[in-house]
Design an enzyme around this catalytic site. Structure first.
Site, mmCIF file in Angstrom:
data_model
loop_
_atom_site.group_PDB
_atom_site.id
_atom_site.type_symbol
_atom_site.label_atom_id
_atom_site.label_comp_id
_atom_site.label_asym_id
_atom_site.label_seq_id
_atom_site.Cartn_x
_atom_site.Cartn_y
_atom_site.Cartn_z
ATOM 1 N N ASP A 129 -0.730 25.730 -13.478
ATOM 2 C CA ASP A 129 -1.931 25.299 -14.205
ATOM 3 C C ASP A 129 -1.565 24.740 -15.567
ATOM 4 O OD1 ASP A 129 -3.415 26.278 -12.060
ATOM 5 O OD2 ASP A 129 -3.600 28.262 -12.959
ATOM 6 N N GLY B 273 0.818 -1.201 0.000
ATOM 7 C CA GLY B 273 0.000 0.000 0.000
ATOM 8 C C GLY B 273 0.848 1.244 0.000
ATOM 9 N N PRO B 274 0.261 2.391 -0.338
ATOM 10 C CA PRO B 274 0.998 3.655 -0.329
ATOM 11 C C PRO B 274 1.483 4.004 1.073
ATOM 12 C CG PRO B 274 -1.117 3.866 -1.470
ATOM 13 C CD PRO B 274 -1.133 2.560 -0.771
ATOM 14 N N PRO B 275 2.443 4.900 1.186
ATOM 15 C CA PRO B 275 2.913 5.310 2.520
ATOM 16 C C PRO B 275 1.790 5.933 3.339
ATOM 17 C CG PRO B 275 4.445 6.039 0.812
ATOM 18 C CD PRO B 275 3.236 5.520 0.103
ATOM 19 N N HIS C 199 -7.669 36.149 -11.256
ATOM 20 C CA HIS C 199 -7.188 34.817 -11.626
ATOM 21 C C HIS C 199 -8.002 33.734 -10.911
ATOM 22 C CE1 HIS C 199 -3.943 31.971 -12.898
ATOM 23 N NE2 HIS C 199 -4.383 31.315 -11.844
ATOM 24 N N GLU C 200 -8.159 33.852 -9.592
ATOM 25 C CA GLU C 200 -8.917 32.848 -8.855
ATOM 26 C C GLU C 200 -10.389 32.903 -9.195
ATOM 27 O OE1 GLU C 200 -7.349 30.596 -7.401
ATOM 28 O OE2 GLU C 200 -5.391 31.585 -7.462
#
Length: 631
Positions: free
Chosen positions: A501, A203-205, A425-426
């Site tokens: 982005d 499994g992942p950490p 921008h946001e």
């Protein structure tokens, strides 16, 4: 450090004792050398000038009435009284003295002689013993170099059980059989069943592999040997194999028991894959592990549990039946698993009435168990910092953002132009995402710098998903490019704020073409083979299994997808310019918009635009439309 100070203190103590002995001998020798004769002492007594006499061995010390002293020696074969009487001193003259003291210092002189003569021998013997013990300690250290460094935990008082592990129900069911075998091995032996000798947890950490192994040991109530794979290998050849042998010998003596090897990929990588052909010491250690696991008898009751997050690089001999023949997967928990994990970590913590663990679980997709534990801890720290007695929902929301994006940087000074650019921008991200039918919902928008970001738009899926469609990818790319599109529309220029982005959009578009087969032009094919060196454990290049013509087509298709997504973002923002302006201006005022306020602002702006359109419509347009419809 304590033993060092102890040895130093004993050394200086011996030096001080020797010095005292030498001083005593020197003082005694000096006192026996008198410049005065006993005849002079007798004359002084007869003249009445002596007040008292002290006899210490052969030395006679007489003190006059004026305070001065007269020191002389007597004969060794007569007493001081007899020596004085032989010189004409009467009994009455001796009795007229205030004191006539005779001290026996034979014991003191004997002790001085003993110290002066025996101490050098004692000192030499002590140094010899010290050197022998040092040599013996070095020899023991060298002999223990090949001993196992595994830490043993007894099962008398288990600190972790299955009740402390949440979000991995399937893995617990698999491991309950191991616990049952350790408790009742005869039950399986009666049916001729053989329990797996090794269990490999993958499994992942942060998904709880080590915690699950401890829970198995706690439930079974047996000794638990824990060691990391890297602790086997040292710079000396043969040490790793020796430690493996010692570990399994200890386990057999304490059976039934569990051996847990964390990060087994440190020694279990595929053999013959090292730089320069091989890595002899690591491979010898792996070979010894394989031999020891094969050498287990069916009645030894020793189970090996190993954990790794890279099962693809393990040697195939480790994974064959008879060794690690059972694989337990611990993946990232879903929303129900995260809710259960949060319930475990908030035990004993005072929570406010507004805390909604279900909402926190929905707002943390992709979080592992370790991430959720860190989240609860960060929330508790924030509550303590704010001098609260309970942990509120505000602290949990703040903790989520700290874990994902980093802490707020309100001290970072931004110019008015930068704040305005960040706000548009946001707002561009949020407005485009709002109008994309397959995009995630906007959860929060802020222009407060956090981590390395000057601002961010936090979006959240309505439900847990593991599969994504072509339409969802297109809407996500358009949403990612909404910030750059807003900059171009409002300012007529673009900034570096969209660099991350652009990176994410380009990677997503290339994955759609080369990995997911989502290109009509190139068809449902996968292009490129990832190459990696197993010894390094990471990808180092991509092998092209296609021609240069196809490579050009891939680049053209990636460019087309990104360009079309950017055009969609521009179109949405041009059509809803009023909403873009409203969200940006509101961000400049309050700096942060939550989901409810953002959606209310979008709805209010849409109704205003609709009312303006109706007012600007020419009179009679409804009648003309009705006549056209009837026609």
């Amino acid at each position: 450090m304590n033993s060092k100070f102890l040895r130093s203190g004993l050394f200086w103590l011996l030096i001080i004792v020797i010095g005292i002995a030498v001083f005593m001998n020197f003082g005694t020798a000096r006192s026996t050398q008198s410049p005065d004769s006993i005849q002079q002492l007798a004359l002084e007594i007869k003249a009445g000038r002596i007040r008292d006499i002290t006899v210490r061995g052969d030395t006679i010390t007489a003190e006059r009435y004026d305070g001065t002293r007269l020191i002389t020696r007597k004969g060794s074969n007569v007493t001081a009284v007899e020596a004085l009487k032989n010189l004409g001193v009467t009994e009455e003259e001796l009795q007229s003295l205030e004191a006539f003291i005779v001290q026996d210092d034979s014991q003191l002189r004997g002790l001085g002689f003993l110290l002066s003569s025996a101490l050098p021998l004692l000192l030499f013997g002590g140094l010899l013993i010290f050197m022998l013990r040092q040599a013996q300690g070095s020899n023991n250290q060298a002999m223990s170099f090949g001993k196992s460094r595994a830490r043993m935990f007894t099962g008398d008082k288990p600190t972790v059980t299955f009740n402390d592990v949440a979000g991995a129900d399937e893995a617990k069911e698999e491991l309950k059989e191991v616990v049952e075998f350790l408790r009742e091995p005869s039950k399986f032996a009666a049916l001729g069943a053989r329990i797996p000798k090794g269990v490999l947890m993958v499994g992942p950490p942060g998904t709880g592999k080590t915690l699950m192994a401890r829970a198995v040991a706690g439930e079974a109530g047996v000794p638990f040997f824990s060691i990391s794979g890297s602790e086997f290998v040292e710079m000396f050849v043969g040490v790793g194999a020796s430690r493996v042998r010692d570990l399994f010998e200890q386990a057999k003596r304490n059976s039934p028991c569990i051996i847990f090897i964390d990060e087994i990929d440190a020694v279990g990588r595929q053999r013959g894959a090292g730089l320069g052909g091989s890595h002899d010491e690591r491979e010898q250690t792996l070979n010894q592990i394989l031999v020891e696991m094969d050498g287990f008898d069916t009645d030894t009751n020793v189970i090996v549990i190993a954990a790794t997050n890279r099962p693809d690089i393990l040697d195939p001999a480790l994974l064959r039946p008879g060794r690690f023949d059972r694989r337990v997967v611990l993946d990232r928990p879903d929303v129900r698993g995260r809710r259960a994990i949060l319930g475990v970590h908030v035990r004993g913590k005072p929570l406010a009435s507004d805390v909604d663990l279900d909402a926190i679980a929905r707002g943390t997709p992709g979080f592992t168990g370790a991430d959720l534990e860190n989240l609860v801890n960060e929330a508790a720290i924030l509550a303590a910092r704010r001098k609260k007695r309970v942990i509120g929902m505000a602290e949990f929301n703040e903790a989520i953002e700290r874990v994902v994006m980093g802490p707020e940087r309100r001290s970072r000074l931004l110019s008015e132009e930068e704040r305005r650019l960040t706000a548009y921008h946001e707002a561009g991200h949020a407005v485009v995402m709002y109008h994309m039918p397959h995009a995630d919902q906007v959860h929060k928008i802020t222009i407060i710098p956090r981590g390395r970001a000057g601002g961010y738009t936090w979006y959240m899926p309505e439900e847990e998903r593991t599969l994504y469609s072509y339409s969802q990818f297109l809407d996500r790319m358009a949403s990612m490019l909404g910030g750059r599109a807003a900059e171009e529309i409002v300012f007529g220029d673009v900034s570096t704020g969209a660099s991350n982005d652009l990176k994410q959009v380009t990677e997503l578009a290339r994955a759609m073409v080369t990995r997911y087969g989502m290109s009509e032009r190139l068809g449902p094919l996968q292009y490129g083979e990832r190459e990696e060196m197993v010894f390094l454990g990471r990808e180092i290049t991509e092998h092209r299994n296609y021609s240069e013509k196809v490579a050009r087509e891939i680049d053209a298709e990636v460019k087309r997808l990104v360009t079309e997504a950017y055009e969609r973002a521009l179109q949405v923002l041009r059509e809803h310019r009023d909403q873009l302006e409203a969200v940006a201006q509101r961000l400049l005022e309050v700096e942060t918009l939550e989901r409810e306020e953002f959606e209310e602002l979008m709805v209010r702006t849409s109704m205003t635009d609709l009312a303006l359109d109706e007012e600007e419509a020419p009179q009679g347009s409804d009648e003309e439309a009705q006549e056209d419809a009837e026609a």
